[in-house]
Design an enzyme around this catalytic site. Structure first.
Site, PDB file in Angstrom:
ATOM      1  CB  ILE A 291      -0.923   0.028   1.238  1.00 46.40           C
ATOM      2  CG1 ILE A 291      -1.894  -1.149   1.182  1.00 46.40           C
ATOM      3  CG2 ILE A 291      -1.680   1.336   1.309  1.00 46.40           C
ATOM      4  CD1 ILE A 291      -2.777  -1.254   2.397  1.00 46.40           C
ATOM      5  CG  ASP A 335      -3.734  41.528 -21.774  1.00 47.96           C
ATOM      6  OD1 ASP A 335      -4.605  41.107 -22.543  1.00 47.96           O
ATOM      7  OD2 ASP A 335      -3.937  41.801 -20.583  1.00 47.96           O
ATOM      8  CD  GLU A 710       9.277  -3.601   0.652  1.00 47.45           C
ATOM      9  OE1 GLU A 710       9.831  -2.645   1.181  1.00 47.45           O
ATOM     10  OE2 GLU A 710       8.087  -3.584   0.252  1.00 47.45           O
TER      11      GLU A 710
END
Ligand code: ADP
Ligand code: MG
Length: 919
Positions: A291, A335, A710
């Site tokens: 997670i 502009d 892991e």
């Protein structure tokens, strides 16, 4: 003090209200205002109740992942694995504190930003007009209001000049309301209804046109707006698309994690026949590892820090969302005057039907000369020029004021340049003002593009007009030559226009001058501005801003289009656009406001595919340009400063208001405010926007990297049916995921802009943060390398010591040393990876290994942490670690070298491929 009753304010004569508030037409003294400020408090609407501190704090300990960990801890306690339980809880607490700290810092950054946008108002203090913070207004103050101003408090109008107000924030009605200063009768007030009293103005509304003075009667939470705010009292904290995507991403990854966890749980029970408690904790470790818990707070923090960085570069962004949109911007509608150019006008030429003059010198000073045929002029002999100067200095709201030995312009540069011209020609403005007393003014507006003043000279009444060339010639029927008034026929008209175009093609901004003697008292625009006598033209230079050429080149490199939208004349606009590189091709379309109005959507769309300039357009026409670009799929940033710019600013994906010249209304409608009105700042902000997005991707890549190494140990353990003892324990997985990985990852979120960021096209709208590329890199490349090195470390220890589990000479336990090496090898692979993640294509040798201090600090922290895990006895028992030997350290330290070199090689080939694709 008066009551806070609008009906009373409306029905009471203004003198009485002055008495009730202890004030007068001259307003308050500074001292009195201070006393009142202490008594009534600052004029501000209290922010809605913030989410309570405690609730925010606890939120970090009740997230989905946190709950999983609490439960895991409890189960560990139940199974009498007390140390494991404590460790899991500890990890949970540390993680919660960490994300709270990030949240807190992000909130601080956003708060600091709000204080960077102070608003001011014009108030009478000690009888003089002064600039005052809106927060410091008190009842009794007299405030001057002009078009574009936010109305800063509730009050009664003292004087009012055709004021129109937008009250939609209060009433929801978008039509404007007319205001006047006269006192109302009770019946009139009743008939008008709430907020519609003609002589009252309310906080939270704004002036659309006209002007006036108000007496402040209520401030802060005492205002009607304050009452409403205290009732609803909510701030909408909309989530940015990025945050939403992250939530979805986190949820998806969590689901995958849980599915993997369940599979592992079942495998552990049925394959390995582990006891269920152990299997459960083992599976849970996998879930937690997969997670991406730190994602959301880190992203919010890096957005907030990007906002701070942008602020330092003069772009004040109002919402975090805008940071993201900036990175996607494909078109900038800009502009011209003041944004691309300096808006420092210097008149260089004057043309009259009878003669032409050259003007030397620059800046707002009178050092310079007016010459005709290279001869200095004698003004008394130049009657036509005198007439032009007379119109110029009288039909003029600006002035040059002496300040510290230099002249300072108060007013507009266009008008200032005329005053400079008059100074150089030694024309006496004061005397002209005395001879011709000013009666009234028909102010400049961006639709008419003219300004006229009406003056009295004895019995005679004169109209003096200046404006755009076409706009002035359209209302002229005669012209002045050598003191004579002649009919303006087509030949002369053509001659004037041809001269004007010569100037315009050279990039000069022209202004036309005309006048007429008035015969009636009528002062409407239509009746005054007709049958004028044309006098001549001035042509002025407005140099490009410094660095604007580079910024424009950057836009071209970054595939961002620039579309100039200006009120100026087409040829002038085109010439300047070409000079600064906004347009470069041969097929440049210059569309005027008139053409734009008549143009069908389909034609406009077709034109927008080409290099295009919009000239002589009114600000309200920008809205159509912006929305048409959006319908073509563009992400549009648009600039503006006036009230009429507001719709386009709101419509644009990024509305950009000018901080210096912009009105309150424009600033409110905008998403970003430029503190220096400079185009370059927009481009810088876009660069920051792109940088932060790519940094978040770098961060994401890094935290995904460690997932594979892991997971692999557990896979080996399960599929060997326990033959290979678990090479990485649950606690060890958690220590990487919630420990060593955290700080280096944070460093990535603040990585400097990577070279080449502004050489790529903008990313596509709706592009996903987590691309296939990132997944491939995380799992198939960095993750793979880390897995090889870590599993290698595990077997290396085992094989050297006789497989498996022979006691070591020093009495240590081979299994613990082997798992420690797996863990440490992952950490060292990540050290290599964090360097690799810093760039996507650029070589590390080029950007330097030591250029991101946070990353270095993160690595140092990581090294300390892993050393503690290896050597501190208490941690050893909690994390199943054991001391390793010196030669093991050699193995570890060597790991980052191939990790970095292999990646450098890949980036080298990647760069080569990209270069080939470019050419
Ligand atoms: P921009 O700022 O994009 O150049 P503006 O709307 O300010 O456009 O001005 C448009 C045109 O109106 C100018 O080119 C000039 O001819 C004219 N103009 C601008 N300011 C004034 C003024 N104060 N009085 C008369 N004419 C003006
Ligand atoms: Mg202008």
């Amino acid at each position: 003090m008066t009551t806070t009753d609008p009906a009373h304010w409306s029905e009471t004569p203004i003198e009485t209200l002055f008495k009730e508030t202890n004030s007068s037409k001259e307003g308050l003294s500074t001292q009195e205002a201070q006393v009142r400020l202490k008594k009534v408090g600052p004029n501000k609407i209290e922010a809605a109740k913030k989410q309570s501190f405690l609730k925010t704090f606890l939120g970090n300990f009740t997230s989905f992942m946190a709950i999983l960990l609490w439960v895991a801890g409890i189960i560990a306690f139940i199974a009498q694995m007390t140390e494991l339980g404590i460790a899991i809880w500890l990890v949970n607490v540390i993680n919660g504190l960490f994300s709270f700290w990030q949240q807190y810092r992000a909130a601080q950054a956003t708060n600091a930003l709000q204080q960077m946008l102070p608003s001011y108002t014009k108030v009478l203090r000690d009888g003089k007009e002064a600039k005052c913070l809106v927060e410091e207004l008190v009842p009794g103050d007299v405030v001057h209001l002009e078009s574009g101003d936010n109305i800063p408090a509730d009050g009664r109008l003292i004087i009012c000049d055709s004021m129109q107000v937008n009250q939609s924030a209060l009433t929801g009605e978008s039509t404007t309301v007319s205001k006047e200063a006269e006192v109302l009768t009770a019946q009139q007030v009743q008939a008008a209804g709430q907020f519609a009293e003609a002589n009252l103005v309310y906080e939270g509304t704004s002036v659309v046109s006209g002007s006036g003075d108000m007496l402040v009667l209520a401030t802060g939470m005492q205002t009607e707006f304050g009452h409403i705010a205290s009732l609803t009292n909510t701030v909408d904290q909309t989530k940015s698309p990025l945050e939403k995507e992250l939530e979805v991403l986190t949820r998806q990854l969590s689901m995958i994690a849980i599915i993997i966890g369940i599979l592992f749980f079942l495998a552990a029970i049925f394959f390995v026949h582990s006891p269920w408690v152990q299997s459960f904790i083992f599976a849970l470790g996998m879930v937690v590892a997969f997670i991406p818990e730190g994602l959301l707070p880190t992203v919010t923090l890096s957005l907030a820090m990007a906002v701070q960085k942008m602020a330092k570069r003069n772009a004040l962004v109002k919402h975090l969302n805008s940071v993201e949109t900036l990175g996607e911007t494909t078109v900038i509608c800009s502009d011209k005057t003041g944004t691309l150019t300096k808006n420092e006008m210097t008149i260089e030429q004057v043309w009259l039907p009878s003669a032409q003059y050259e003007v030397s010198g620059t800046g707002y000073n009178f050092h310079g000369q007016v010459t005709k045929n290279q001869q200095t002029i004698d003004l008394t002999k130049e009657t036509d020029l005198c007439q032009l100067l007379r119109i110029g200095v009288l039909d003029n709201d600006s002035s040059l004021e002496q300040k510290n030995n230099s002249l300072q312009l108060v007013g507009s540069p266009d008008e200032g340049s005329i005053l400079v011209l008059a100074g150089k020609a030694q024309f006496d403005r004061q005397q002209a003002q005395q001879t011709y007393t000013r009666k009234s003014v028909l102010p400049f507006d961006s639709k008419r593009k003219r300004m006229t003043t009406i003056h009295q000279e004895g019995e005679k009444s004169w109209a003096f007009t200046k404006g755009g060339i076409d706009e002035t010639l359209n209302v002229a029927t005669q012209y002045l030559k050598n003191g004579q008034v002649l009919p303006l026929d087509d030949t002369v008209k053509q001659q004037i226009l041809a001269k004007n175009d010569d100037f315009a093609k050279a990039g000069l901004r022209t202004l036309a001058f005309a006048y007429r003697q008035l015969t009636n008292q009528d002062t409407t625009i239509a009746s005054v501005e007709q049958e004028l006598i044309f006098v001549g033209l001035t042509a002025s230079q407005d140099p490009p801003r410094d660095n604007v050429l580079e910024a424009i080149q950057t836009c071209h490199d970054a595939s961002i289009r620039i579309i100039m939208v200006t009120g100026d004349y087409g040829l002038t606009a085109e010439s300047i656009a070409r000079k600064i590189g906004v347009v470069r091709g041969d097929d440049v379309r210059v569309i005027t406001g008139e053409q734009l109005t008549a143009m069908a959507d389909e034609d406009l769309k077709e034109n927008l595919q080409h290099e295009i300039i919009f000239a002589r357009v009114a600000p309200e026409q920008k809205y159509r340009v912006v929305s048409m670009l959006q319908s073509l799929g563009e992400i549009v940033a648009s600039t503006g400063d006036g009230v009429n710019d507001a719709p386009a600013l709101k419509k644009a994906d990024i509305g950009v208001a000018m901080g210096i010249t912009g009105t309150d209304v424009a600033k409110e409608a905008a998403d970003m405010i430029l503190a220096d009105d400079n185009f370059t700042s927009i481009v810088n902000a876009i660069e920051e926007g792109r940088t932060v997005y790519s940094n978040i991707q770098k961060f994401l890549l890094y935290i995904l990297n460690s997932n594979l190494p892991e997971a692999i140990p557990s896979v080996l353990f399960l599929f060997s049916r326990g033959l290979i003892p678990l090479p990485l324990t649950v606690m060890q997985i958690l220590s990487v995921d919630l420990g060593t990985d955290m700080f280096p990852a944070l460093g990535l979120a603040t990585e400097k802009t990577e070279p080449g960021t502004m050489k790529r096209p903008p990313r596509k709208r709706g592009a996903h943060l987590l691309t296939r590329n990132i997944l491939l890199k995380a799992f198939g490349w960095y993750g793979l390398m880390a897995s090889l090195f870590s599993i290698g470390a595990y077997f290396y220890v085992n094989v050297l010591n006789g497989w498996p589990q022979v006691p070591l000479a020093n009495g240590g336990n081979v299994y613990a040393v082997a798992t420690t090496m797996t863990l440490a090898a992952i950490v060292f692979s990540q050290i290599g990876a964090v360097f690799n993640c810093r760039t996507t294509t650029e070589s590390l040798f080029k950007i330097g290994f030591f250029t991101n201090r946070r990353v270095l600090f993160g690595i140092a922290f990581e090294l300390v942490l892993i050393s503690c895990l290896i050597y501190v006895p208490f941690l050893q028992s909690a994390f199943n670690t054991a001391a390793i030997r010196p030669q093991d350290w050699l193995y570890l330290i060597a790991i980052p070298i191939p990790v970095i070199l292999f990646e450098e090689l890949r980036k080298f080939f990647l760069r080569r491929r990209l270069r080939k694709a470019d050419s």
